[in-house]
Write a protein that holds these residues in place. Sequence first.
Motif, PDB file in Angstrom:
ATOM      1  N   MET A   1       0.762  -1.006  -0.105  1.00 15.84           N
ATOM      2  CA  MET A   1       0.094   0.112   0.052  1.00 15.84           C
ATOM      3  C   MET A   1       0.880   1.191   0.182  1.00 15.84           C
ATOM      4  SD  MET A   1      -2.908   0.951   2.772  1.00 15.84           S
ATOM      5  CE  MET A   1      -4.337   0.041   1.913  1.00 15.84           C
ATOM      6  N   THR A   2       0.614   1.999  -0.967  1.00 17.52           N
ATOM      7  CA  THR A   2       1.342   3.291  -0.954  1.00 17.52           C
ATOM      8  C   THR A   2       1.152   4.341   0.210  1.00 17.52           C
ATOM      9  OG1 THR A   2      -0.200   4.570  -2.417  1.00 17.52           O
ATOM     10  CG2 THR A   2       1.625   3.001  -3.573  1.00 17.52           C
ATOM     11  N   SER A   3       2.017   5.519   0.251  1.00 13.60           N
ATOM     12  CA  SER A   3       1.728   6.302   1.176  1.00 13.60           C
ATOM     13  C   SER A   3       0.360   7.366   0.870  1.00 13.60           C
ATOM     14  CB  SER A   3       2.913   7.192   1.333  1.00 13.60           C
ATOM     15  OG  SER A   3       4.089   6.631   1.637  1.00 13.60           O
ATOM     16  N   THR A   4       0.106   7.305  -0.438  1.00  9.75           N
ATOM     17  CA  THR A   4      -1.103   8.013  -0.748  1.00  9.75           C
ATOM     18  C   THR A   4      -2.388   7.248  -0.330  1.00  9.75           C
ATOM     19  OG1 THR A   4       0.209   8.999  -2.663  1.00  9.75           O
ATOM     20  CG2 THR A   4      -2.348   8.999  -2.863  1.00  9.75           C
ATOM     21  N   GLN A   5      -2.199   5.822  -0.544  1.00 10.20           N
ATOM     22  CA  GLN A   5      -3.430   5.307  -0.252  1.00 10.20           C
ATOM     23  C   GLN A   5      -3.621   5.071   1.004  1.00 10.20           C
ATOM     24  OE1 GLN A   5      -2.228   1.670  -2.289  1.00 10.20           O
ATOM     25  NE2 GLN A   5      -3.554   1.785  -4.108  1.00 10.20           N
ATOM     26  N   MET A   6      -2.595   5.126   1.912  1.00  2.25           N
ATOM     27  CA  MET A   6      -2.580   4.833   3.365  1.00  2.25           C
ATOM     28  C   MET A   6      -3.246   6.113   3.860  1.00  2.25           C
ATOM     29  SD  MET A   6      -2.309   3.102   6.070  1.00  2.25           S
ATOM     30  CE  MET A   6      -1.074   1.700   5.781  1.00  2.25           C
ATOM     31  N   GLY A   7      -2.824   7.516   3.401  1.00  7.07           N
ATOM     32  CA  GLY A   7      -3.163   8.571   3.537  1.00  7.07           C
ATOM     33  C   GLY A   7      -4.921   8.751   3.601  1.00  7.07           C
ATOM     34  N   LEU A   8      -5.197   8.288   2.234  1.00  9.12           N
ATOM     35  CA  LEU A   8      -6.555   8.314   1.877  1.00  9.12           C
ATOM     36  C   LEU A   8      -7.410   7.602   2.930  1.00  9.12           C
ATOM     37  CD1 LEU A   8      -8.967   9.112   0.068  1.00  9.12           C
ATOM     38  CD2 LEU A   8      -8.305   7.118  -1.306  1.00  9.12           C
ATOM     39  N   LEU A   9      -7.007   6.499   3.323  1.00 15.51           N
ATOM     40  CA  LEU A   9      -7.800   5.467   4.255  1.00 15.51           C
ATOM     41  C   LEU A   9      -7.737   6.157   5.583  1.00 15.51           C
ATOM     42  CD1 LEU A   9      -8.836   2.655   4.503  1.00 15.51           C
ATOM     43  CD2 LEU A   9      -6.671   1.984   5.113  1.00 15.51           C
ATOM     44  N   THR A  10      -6.837   6.670   6.094  1.00 12.54           N
ATOM     45  CA  THR A  10      -6.677   7.317   7.333  1.00 12.54           C
ATOM     46  C   THR A  10      -7.709   8.307   7.361  1.00 12.54           C
ATOM     47  OG1 THR A  10      -4.479   6.610   7.630  1.00 12.54           O
ATOM     48  CG2 THR A  10      -5.280   8.603   8.971  1.00 12.54           C
ATOM     49  N   GLY A  11      -7.833   9.322   6.146  1.00 14.97           N
ATOM     50  CA  GLY A  11      -8.623  10.402   6.079  1.00 14.97           C
ATOM     51  C   GLY A  11      -9.992  10.017   6.299  1.00 14.97           C
ATOM     52  N   LEU A  12     -10.279   9.038   5.635  1.00 17.41           N
ATOM     53  CA  LEU A  12     -11.638   8.311   5.382  1.00 17.41           C
ATOM     54  C   LEU A  12     -12.227   7.572   6.618  1.00 17.41           C
ATOM     55  CD1 LEU A  12     -11.701   6.447   2.137  1.00 17.41           C
ATOM     56  CD2 LEU A  12     -12.997   8.593   2.490  1.00 17.41           C
ATOM     57  N   VAL A  13     -11.256   6.921   7.407  1.00 18.80           N
ATOM     58  CA  VAL A  13     -11.620   6.545   8.908  1.00 18.80           C
ATOM     59  C   VAL A  13     -11.850   7.708   9.703  1.00 18.80           C
ATOM     60  CG1 VAL A  13     -10.683   5.270  10.757  1.00 18.80           C
ATOM     61  CG2 VAL A  13     -10.627   4.386   8.400  1.00 18.80           C
ATOM     62  N   LEU A  14     -11.046   8.690   9.735  1.00 10.60           N
ATOM     63  CA  LEU A  14     -11.063   9.917  10.722  1.00 10.60           C
ATOM     64  C   LEU A  14     -12.324  10.658  10.422  1.00 10.60           C
ATOM     65  CD1 LEU A  14      -7.611  11.241  11.000  1.00 10.60           C
ATOM     66  CD2 LEU A  14      -8.825  10.075  12.724  1.00 10.60           C
ATOM     67  N   GLY A  15     -12.472  10.608   9.067  1.00 12.06           N
ATOM     68  CA  GLY A  15     -14.092  11.209   8.521  1.00 12.06           C
ATOM     69  C   GLY A  15     -15.131  10.808   8.977  1.00 12.06           C
ATOM     70  N   LEU A  16     -14.988   9.117   8.905  1.00  9.29           N
ATOM     71  CA  LEU A  16     -16.303   8.597   9.592  1.00  9.29           C
ATOM     72  C   LEU A  16     -16.606   8.770  10.960  1.00  9.29           C
ATOM     73  CD1 LEU A  16     -15.969   5.359   7.226  1.00  9.29           C
ATOM     74  CD2 LEU A  16     -17.715   7.080   7.224  1.00  9.29           C
ATOM     75  N   ALA A  17     -15.282   8.652  11.630  1.00 13.20           N
ATOM     76  CA  ALA A  17     -15.369   8.815  13.261  1.00 13.20           C
ATOM     77  C   ALA A  17     -16.250  10.124  13.498  1.00 13.20           C
ATOM     78  CB  ALA A  17     -13.956   8.606  13.695  1.00 13.20           C
ATOM     79  N   ALA A  18     -15.758  11.055  12.854  1.00 11.47           N
ATOM     80  CA  ALA A  18     -16.258  12.424  12.975  1.00 11.47           C
ATOM     81  C   ALA A  18     -17.751  12.610  12.807  1.00 11.47           C
ATOM     82  CB  ALA A  18     -15.465  13.524  12.435  1.00 11.47           C
ATOM     83  N   ALA A  19     -18.038  11.955  11.794  1.00  5.66           N
ATOM     84  CA  ALA A  19     -19.310  12.075  11.275  1.00  5.66           C
ATOM     85  C   ALA A  19     -20.378  11.295  11.913  1.00  5.66           C
ATOM     86  CB  ALA A  19     -19.270  11.689   9.748  1.00  5.66           C
ATOM     87  N   PHE A  20     -19.910  10.101  12.607  1.00  7.38           N
ATOM     88  CA  PHE A  20     -21.108   9.269  13.190  1.00  7.38           C
ATOM     89  C   PHE A  20     -20.652   9.257  14.800  1.00  7.38           C
ATOM     90  CE2 PHE A  20     -20.915   7.487   8.881  1.00  7.38           C
ATOM     91  CZ  PHE A  20     -22.259   7.675   8.458  1.00  7.38           C
ATOM     92  N   GLY A  21     -19.448   9.590  14.989  1.00  7.87           N
ATOM     93  CA  GLY A  21     -19.121   9.629  16.371  1.00  7.87           C
ATOM     94  C   GLY A  21     -19.095  10.815  17.176  1.00  7.87           C
ATOM     95  N   GLY A  22     -18.908  12.022  16.292  1.00  8.96           N
ATOM     96  CA  GLY A  22     -18.543  13.388  17.085  1.00  8.96           C
ATOM     97  C   GLY A  22     -17.131  13.370  17.308  1.00  8.96           C
ATOM     98  N   PHE A  23     -16.913  14.362  17.815  1.00  8.43           N
ATOM     99  CA  PHE A  23     -15.484  14.989  18.001  1.00  8.43           C
ATOM    100  C   PHE A  23     -14.594  14.000  18.877  1.00  8.43           C
ATOM    101  CE2 PHE A  23     -12.127  17.889  19.885  1.00  8.43           C
ATOM    102  CZ  PHE A  23     -11.536  18.172  18.679  1.00  8.43           C
ATOM    103  N   GLU A  24     -15.166  13.735  20.031  1.00  6.27           N
ATOM    104  CA  GLU A  24     -14.569  12.866  20.989  1.00  6.27           C
ATOM    105  C   GLU A  24     -13.857  11.283  20.263  1.00  6.27           C
ATOM    106  OE1 GLU A  24     -16.780  12.071  24.329  1.00  6.27           O
ATOM    107  OE2 GLU A  24     -16.704  13.903  25.096  1.00  6.27           O
ATOM    108  N   ALA A  25     -15.008  10.800  19.466  1.00  6.13           N
ATOM    109  CA  ALA A  25     -14.552   9.746  18.657  1.00  6.13           C
ATOM    110  C   ALA A  25     -13.419  10.003  17.719  1.00  6.13           C
ATOM    111  CB  ALA A  25     -15.655   9.056  17.965  1.00  6.13           C
ATOM    112  N   PHE A  26     -13.522  10.992  17.148  1.00  7.62           N
ATOM    113  CA  PHE A  26     -12.305  11.710  16.064  1.00  7.62           C
ATOM    114  C   PHE A  26     -11.341  11.445  16.752  1.00  7.62           C
ATOM    115  CE2 PHE A  26      -9.883  15.051  14.756  1.00  7.62           C
ATOM    116  CZ  PHE A  26      -9.627  14.762  13.132  1.00  7.62           C
TER     117      PHE A  26
END
Length: 69
Positions: A1-26
């Motif tokens: 997995m490239t750094s770009t793919q890893m960064g995209l995946l990380t951003g998606l996971v953080l975005g989902l955590a913020a969207a569904f769990g709020g700031f504390e989950a983020f």
Amino acid sequence: MTSTQMGLLTGLVLGLAAAFGGFEAFLIVLVLGTVGLLAGRYLDGKLDLAQLTGRDRDELHGHRDHHVG
């Protein structure tokens, strides 16, 4: 997995955590992701803990004089 793919995946996971769990989950996902990243880099041999603490490996073993050549 490239750094770009890893960064995209990380951003998606953080975005989902913020969207569904709020700031504390983020924040929890961010902190645990950082811990996981550091552990993975250490296990891969790409992170030297002596550099983070400002100590040289030679100093830890009592070898202070460096002979070059």
